[in-house]
Enzyme design. Structure first.
Site, short mmCIF file in Angstrom:
data_model
loop_
_atom_site.label_atom_id
_atom_site.label_comp_id
_atom_site.label_asym_id
_atom_site.label_seq_id
_atom_site.Cartn_x
_atom_site.Cartn_y
_atom_site.Cartn_z
N ASP A 13 0.81 -1.22 0.00
CA ASP A 13 0.00 0.00 0.00
C ASP A 13 0.85 1.27 0.00
OD1 ASP A 13 -2.80 1.37 0.81
OD2 ASP A 13 -1.20 2.18 2.06
N ALA A 73 -4.39 2.99 -0.90
CA ALA A 73 -4.07 2.27 -2.13
C ALA A 73 -4.74 0.90 -2.14
CB ALA A 73 -2.56 2.13 -2.29
N ASP A 74 -4.66 0.19 -1.03
CA ASP A 74 -5.29 -1.12 -0.94
C ASP A 74 -6.81 -1.01 -1.05
OD1 ASP A 74 -3.32 -3.13 -0.71
OD2 ASP A 74 -2.91 -2.57 1.36
N MET A 75 -7.38 -0.08 -0.31
CA MET A 75 -8.83 -0.06 -0.19
C MET A 75 -9.51 0.48 -1.45
SD MET A 75 -9.29 0.77 3.87
CE MET A 75 -10.93 0.03 3.99
N GLY A 120 -9.33 -2.35 -3.81
CA GLY A 120 -10.34 -3.35 -3.49
C GLY A 120 -11.69 -2.99 -4.09
#
Length: 398
Positions: free
Chosen positions: A142, A170-172, A175
């Site tokens: 992330d 970045a991850d979320m 997702g």
């Protein structure tokens, strides 16, 4: 009698781990899909070992992104494990994976091979840099993507160092795009009759977040810089410290300017025709911000917020996480709920925010214990006998 959830009847075979793609498949599970999470025997998704840990050893990190799934263990390095995975993929609607490009192909589990047996398969590959390009084999997490994409350079105070966002943005955000990819594939299949391979790159997602920054760059040839809580194109839009030490954020447009100045006693600013529109205030940013900062510093936060809200000036208290989750509106929306876990007992959870207006939000199901559903999935979906499952376990395949 409750209605069927919108994704009831959709089965997802989920090879992903850590955060971005597991977040996506949790969303799908809580919208009604059956999500079968494929994990490594004995260790499982590495986030099962991440902090914070709970009294009986489970991970609250894992709990946050794996609710409502079924867990099976398969050793994909074993030929029998790969064969079971292929057979499962022939019976599902969606495959989600987040290995480096080429990994699933080398295992015989890439889109070309799996779609030959299941032409309607929606296959989503979620990677750091995508299936093509010079960085396709580069790894990252992330904060690496926040750094490389320019998000980190845009975060923090102007006179301070770059900063990561307060959540794994970045991850979320990636997702969310994985979930969008799955839904896009399912809709395309419904109208066109075939599946497809969808490529989601975390780096691409982060670059897409620069829509307004890029517009400024494209329009003015101006490389954006970090501005703290201020907005580069709107004044006022910033956080201010009140007399009692509390912080509040004001973000106003032209129609809010005179009411704001009136409440703060800034009558000279309210009467200045050069400041009646946003362009004028942006041009005199320093003067305006200094006056607002000094005026707000003489007022306690809560009474000032109440007065600003009564005048329809957009304002919000700067809250901590505990305070935000305890807010009465949060409670009224039932955003904080709980599930019952077989070893950790009752544990709080944040709901998936999407809901139907005609139905109450569904209660989240607990995240699975490692391999809890291996026997049931192999017998129900593949028709294996208990003896065959036992042999696979003896051989270390599951």
């Amino acid at each position: 009698m409750s209605e069927r959830p919108p994704l009831a009847g959709v089965t997802v075979l989920d090879f992903s781990r850590v955060l971005a793609a597991p977040m996506a498949t949790q969303i799908l599970a809580e919208l009604g899909a059956t999500v079968v999470k494929v994990e490594r025997p004995r260790s499982g998704d590495e986030t099962r070992g991440f902090e914070p840990r709970l009294p009986h050893g489970e991970s609250a990190y894992f709990f946050a992104f794996n609710r409502g799934k079924r867990s099976i263990t398969l050793d994909l390095k074993h030929p029998d494990g790969r064969d079971l995975a292929r057979r499962l993929a022939s019976r599902v609607d969606v495959v989600v994976e987040n290995f480096l490009p080429g990994t699933m192909d080398r295992l015989g589990l890439g889109y070309a091979e799996l779609s030959a047996d299941n032409p309607r398969l929606v296959y989503v590959s979620a990677t750091g840099f995508g299936q093509t390009g010079p960085n396709r084999d580069r790894k990252g997490y992330d904060t690496v993507f926040q750094a490389l994409s320019g998000v980190m350079a845009m975060t923090g105070s102007p006179d301070g160092p770059p900063a990561k966002a307060g959540v794994p943005v970045a991850d979320m955000t990636s997702g969310l795009w994985v979930a969008i990819a799955v839904l896009t594939g399912l809709m395309g299949r419904a109208t066109g009759g075939r599946g497809r391979h969808l490529d989601v790159a975390m780096m691409d997602v982060q670059l897409s977040l620069h829509a307004l920054n890029a517009a400024r760059l494209f329009a003015l040839d101006e490389d954006p810089v970090r501005t703290g809580t201020e907005h580069p194109g709107r004044v006022p839009s910033a956080a201010f410290r009140a007399a009692d030490g509390g912080w509040l954020h004001i973000s106003g447009s032209d129609q809010h300017w005179v009411p704001l100045c009136t409440i703060l006693g800034l009558h000279d600013l309210a009467a200045d025709p050069a400041l009646r529109n946003n362009a004028g205030r942006v041009a005199e940013r320093e003067r305006v911000m200094r006056a607002l900062t000094e005026a707000i510093a003489t007022r306690d936060r809560e009474p000032l917020v109440k007065e600003l809200r009564a005048a329809d000036v957009p304002v919000g208290e700067v809250r901590g996480v505990r305070e935000a989750l305890a807010d009465p509106h949060t409670a009224a929306r039932a955003m904080v709920t709980a599930f019952e876990h077989p070893t950790e007992g009752t544990f709080p959870a944040l709901r998936t925010p999407l809901r139907e207006t005609a139905s109450p939000p569904p209660d989240p199901a607990p995240p699975p214990l490692l391999g809890a559903d291996t026997d049931a999935v192999l017998t129900d979906l593949l028709g294996l006998t208990p003896a065959e499952v036992a042999d696979l376990r003896t051989e270390g395949v599951i």
